[in-house]
Design a protein around this motif. Structure first.
Motif, PDB file in Angstrom:
ATOM      1  N   PRO A 167     -20.433 -42.039  81.063  1.00 21.27           N
ATOM      2  CA  PRO A 167     -21.520 -43.154  81.159  1.00 21.27           C
ATOM      3  C   PRO A 167     -21.777 -43.669  80.031  1.00 21.27           C
ATOM      4  O   PRO A 167     -22.215 -44.894  79.834  1.00 21.27           O
ATOM      5  CB  PRO A 167     -23.028 -42.451  81.460  1.00 21.27           C
ATOM      6  CG  PRO A 167     -22.537 -40.856  81.142  1.00 21.27           C
ATOM      7  CD  PRO A 167     -20.921 -40.757  81.442  1.00 21.27           C
ATOM      8  N   ASP A 168     -21.423 -43.333  78.766  1.00 22.04           N
ATOM      9  CA  ASP A 168     -21.552 -44.107  77.406  1.00 22.04           C
ATOM     10  C   ASP A 168     -20.663 -45.217  77.431  1.00 22.04           C
ATOM     11  O   ASP A 168     -20.702 -46.128  76.413  1.00 22.04           O
ATOM     12  CB  ASP A 168     -21.020 -43.300  76.340  1.00 22.04           C
ATOM     13  CG  ASP A 168     -22.002 -42.292  76.075  1.00 22.04           C
ATOM     14  OD1 ASP A 168     -23.355 -42.089  76.891  1.00 22.04           O
ATOM     15  OD2 ASP A 168     -21.861 -41.060  75.445  1.00 22.04           O
ATOM     16  N   TYR A 169     -19.614 -45.512  78.362  1.00 19.53           N
ATOM     17  CA  TYR A 169     -18.678 -46.479  78.227  1.00 19.53           C
ATOM     18  C   TYR A 169     -18.762 -47.650  79.378  1.00 19.53           C
ATOM     19  O   TYR A 169     -17.928 -48.438  79.516  1.00 19.53           O
ATOM     20  CB  TYR A 169     -17.536 -46.075  78.274  1.00 19.53           C
ATOM     21  CG  TYR A 169     -17.003 -44.940  76.995  1.00 19.53           C
ATOM     22  CD1 TYR A 169     -16.940 -45.352  75.591  1.00 19.53           C
ATOM     23  CD2 TYR A 169     -16.765 -43.688  77.361  1.00 19.53           C
ATOM     24  CE1 TYR A 169     -16.897 -44.605  74.628  1.00 19.53           C
ATOM     25  CE2 TYR A 169     -16.809 -42.807  76.368  1.00 19.53           C
ATOM     26  CZ  TYR A 169     -16.624 -43.183  74.882  1.00 19.53           C
ATOM     27  OH  TYR A 169     -16.519 -42.390  73.822  1.00 19.53           O
ATOM     28  N   PHE A 190     -11.084 -51.626  77.587  1.00 22.16           N
ATOM     29  CA  PHE A 190     -11.028 -50.714  76.552  1.00 22.16           C
ATOM     30  C   PHE A 190     -10.220 -51.139  75.303  1.00 22.16           C
ATOM     31  O   PHE A 190      -9.220 -51.795  75.508  1.00 22.16           O
ATOM     32  CB  PHE A 190     -10.462 -49.330  77.326  1.00 22.16           C
ATOM     33  CG  PHE A 190     -11.606 -48.610  78.127  1.00 22.16           C
ATOM     34  CD1 PHE A 190     -12.568 -48.065  77.543  1.00 22.16           C
ATOM     35  CD2 PHE A 190     -11.478 -48.895  79.393  1.00 22.16           C
ATOM     36  CE1 PHE A 190     -13.600 -47.208  78.390  1.00 22.16           C
ATOM     37  CE2 PHE A 190     -12.297 -48.268  80.333  1.00 22.16           C
ATOM     38  CZ  PHE A 190     -13.435 -47.406  79.504  1.00 22.16           C
ATOM     39  N   PRO A 191     -10.771 -50.689  74.229  1.00 19.64           N
ATOM     40  CA  PRO A 191      -9.795 -50.583  73.068  1.00 19.64           C
ATOM     41  C   PRO A 191      -8.851 -49.578  73.021  1.00 19.64           C
ATOM     42  O   PRO A 191      -9.194 -48.626  73.854  1.00 19.64           O
ATOM     43  CB  PRO A 191     -10.880 -50.658  71.953  1.00 19.64           C
ATOM     44  CG  PRO A 191     -12.046 -49.991  72.552  1.00 19.64           C
ATOM     45  CD  PRO A 191     -12.106 -50.434  73.784  1.00 19.64           C
ATOM     46  N   ALA A 192      -8.051 -49.630  72.156  1.00 21.23           N
ATOM     47  CA  ALA A 192      -7.281 -48.198  72.074  1.00 21.23           C
ATOM     48  C   ALA A 192      -7.856 -46.998  71.325  1.00 21.23           C
ATOM     49  O   ALA A 192      -8.889 -47.328  70.626  1.00 21.23           O
ATOM     50  CB  ALA A 192      -5.866 -48.458  71.329  1.00 21.23           C
ATOM     51  N   GLY A 193      -7.898 -45.857  71.806  1.00 18.02           N
ATOM     52  CA  GLY A 193      -8.357 -44.654  71.294  1.00 18.02           C
ATOM     53  C   GLY A 193      -9.622 -44.068  71.906  1.00 18.02           C
ATOM     54  O   GLY A 193     -10.150 -43.318  71.220  1.00 18.02           O
ATOM     55  N   VAL A 194     -10.023 -44.666  72.656  1.00 18.88           N
ATOM     56  CA  VAL A 194     -11.553 -44.286  73.391  1.00 18.88           C
ATOM     57  C   VAL A 194     -11.154 -42.862  74.277  1.00 18.88           C
ATOM     58  O   VAL A 194      -9.887 -42.862  75.044  1.00 18.88           O
ATOM     59  CB  VAL A 194     -12.099 -45.165  74.452  1.00 18.88           C
ATOM     60  CG1 VAL A 194     -13.170 -44.478  75.004  1.00 18.88           C
ATOM     61  CG2 VAL A 194     -12.617 -46.297  73.573  1.00 18.88           C
ATOM     62  N   ILE A 195     -11.669 -41.905  74.139  1.00 20.72           N
ATOM     63  CA  ILE A 195     -11.441 -40.472  74.908  1.00 20.72           C
ATOM     64  C   ILE A 195     -12.442 -40.535  76.014  1.00 20.72           C
ATOM     65  O   ILE A 195     -13.328 -40.355  75.879  1.00 20.72           O
ATOM     66  CB  ILE A 195     -11.609 -39.314  74.061  1.00 20.72           C
ATOM     67  CG1 ILE A 195     -10.597 -39.321  72.799  1.00 20.72           C
ATOM     68  CG2 ILE A 195     -11.237 -38.106  74.847  1.00 20.72           C
ATOM     69  CD1 ILE A 195     -10.714 -38.300  71.723  1.00 20.72           C
ATOM     70  N   GLY A 243      -6.534 -52.493  76.284  1.00 20.53           N
ATOM     71  CA  GLY A 243      -6.583 -53.241  77.551  1.00 20.53           C
ATOM     72  C   GLY A 243      -6.474 -52.502  78.993  1.00 20.53           C
ATOM     73  O   GLY A 243      -6.756 -53.005  79.950  1.00 20.53           O
ATOM     74  N   ASP A 244      -6.915 -51.190  78.728  1.00 20.43           N
ATOM     75  CA  ASP A 244      -7.004 -50.386  80.024  1.00 20.43           C
ATOM     76  C   ASP A 244      -8.372 -50.891  80.663  1.00 20.43           C
ATOM     77  O   ASP A 244      -9.350 -51.325  79.884  1.00 20.43           O
ATOM     78  CB  ASP A 244      -7.233 -48.953  79.662  1.00 20.43           C
ATOM     79  CG  ASP A 244      -5.940 -48.289  79.444  1.00 20.43           C
ATOM     80  OD1 ASP A 244      -4.876 -48.725  79.986  1.00 20.43           O
ATOM     81  OD2 ASP A 244      -5.794 -46.932  78.882  1.00 20.43           O
ATOM     82  N   THR A 245      -8.462 -50.706  81.879  1.00 23.55           N
ATOM     83  CA  THR A 245      -9.645 -51.180  82.708  1.00 23.55           C
ATOM     84  C   THR A 245     -10.022 -50.013  83.717  1.00 23.55           C
ATOM     85  O   THR A 245      -9.295 -49.400  84.099  1.00 23.55           O
ATOM     86  CB  THR A 245      -9.513 -52.466  83.530  1.00 23.55           C
ATOM     87  OG1 THR A 245      -8.612 -52.252  84.354  1.00 23.55           O
ATOM     88  CG2 THR A 245      -9.288 -53.778  82.557  1.00 23.55           C
ATOM     89  N   TRP A 246     -11.521 -49.838  84.056  1.00 21.89           N
ATOM     90  CA  TRP A 246     -11.809 -48.754  84.894  1.00 21.89           C
ATOM     91  C   TRP A 246     -11.028 -48.788  85.956  1.00 21.89           C
ATOM     92  O   TRP A 246     -10.513 -47.632  86.576  1.00 21.89           O
ATOM     93  CB  TRP A 246     -13.369 -49.010  85.217  1.00 21.89           C
ATOM     94  CG  TRP A 246     -14.190 -48.785  84.247  1.00 21.89           C
ATOM     95  CD1 TRP A 246     -15.028 -49.849  83.436  1.00 21.89           C
ATOM     96  CD2 TRP A 246     -14.551 -47.721  83.515  1.00 21.89           C
ATOM     97  NE1 TRP A 246     -15.700 -49.126  82.823  1.00 21.89           N
ATOM     98  CE2 TRP A 246     -15.480 -47.900  82.571  1.00 21.89           C
ATOM     99  CE3 TRP A 246     -14.237 -46.184  83.791  1.00 21.89           C
ATOM    100  CZ2 TRP A 246     -16.205 -46.931  81.932  1.00 21.89           C
ATOM    101  CZ3 TRP A 246     -14.632 -45.120  83.252  1.00 21.89           C
ATOM    102  CH2 TRP A 246     -15.635 -45.450  82.220  1.00 21.89           C
TER     103      TRP A 246
END
Length: 70
Positions: free
Chosen positions: A35-37, A43-48, A10-13
């Motif tokens: 830039p890849d995101y 966001f889902p959990a776990g994106v670095i 649930g994170d957002t920019w």
């Protein structure tokens, strides 16, 4: 210097920028470093993500007008 942040579901920019830099106006720093995101809204959990330091010019531009000339 850069560091990494692992997203939570649930994170957002804009919320990340506000939490990390104190202002959602610096969201572009996060997006330029990741830039890849750019197509992700929530966001889902776990994106670095790579978290760049705030340039001094950007942080002083966000200061209140009475602090800029102090």
């Amino acid at each position: 210097m850069e560091w990494e942040y692992v997203t939570e579901q649930g994170d957002t920019w804009d919320v990340l920028a506000a939490d990390i830099y104190g202002s959602e106006k610096l969201v572009g720093l996060l997006q330029e470093a990741n830039p890849d995101y750019l197509g992700i809204l929530y966001f889902p959990a776990g994106v670095i993500l790579t978290i760049p330091d705030t340039p001094k010019q950007a942080s002083s531009a966000l200061d209140s007008p009475w602090k800029r000339n102090a």
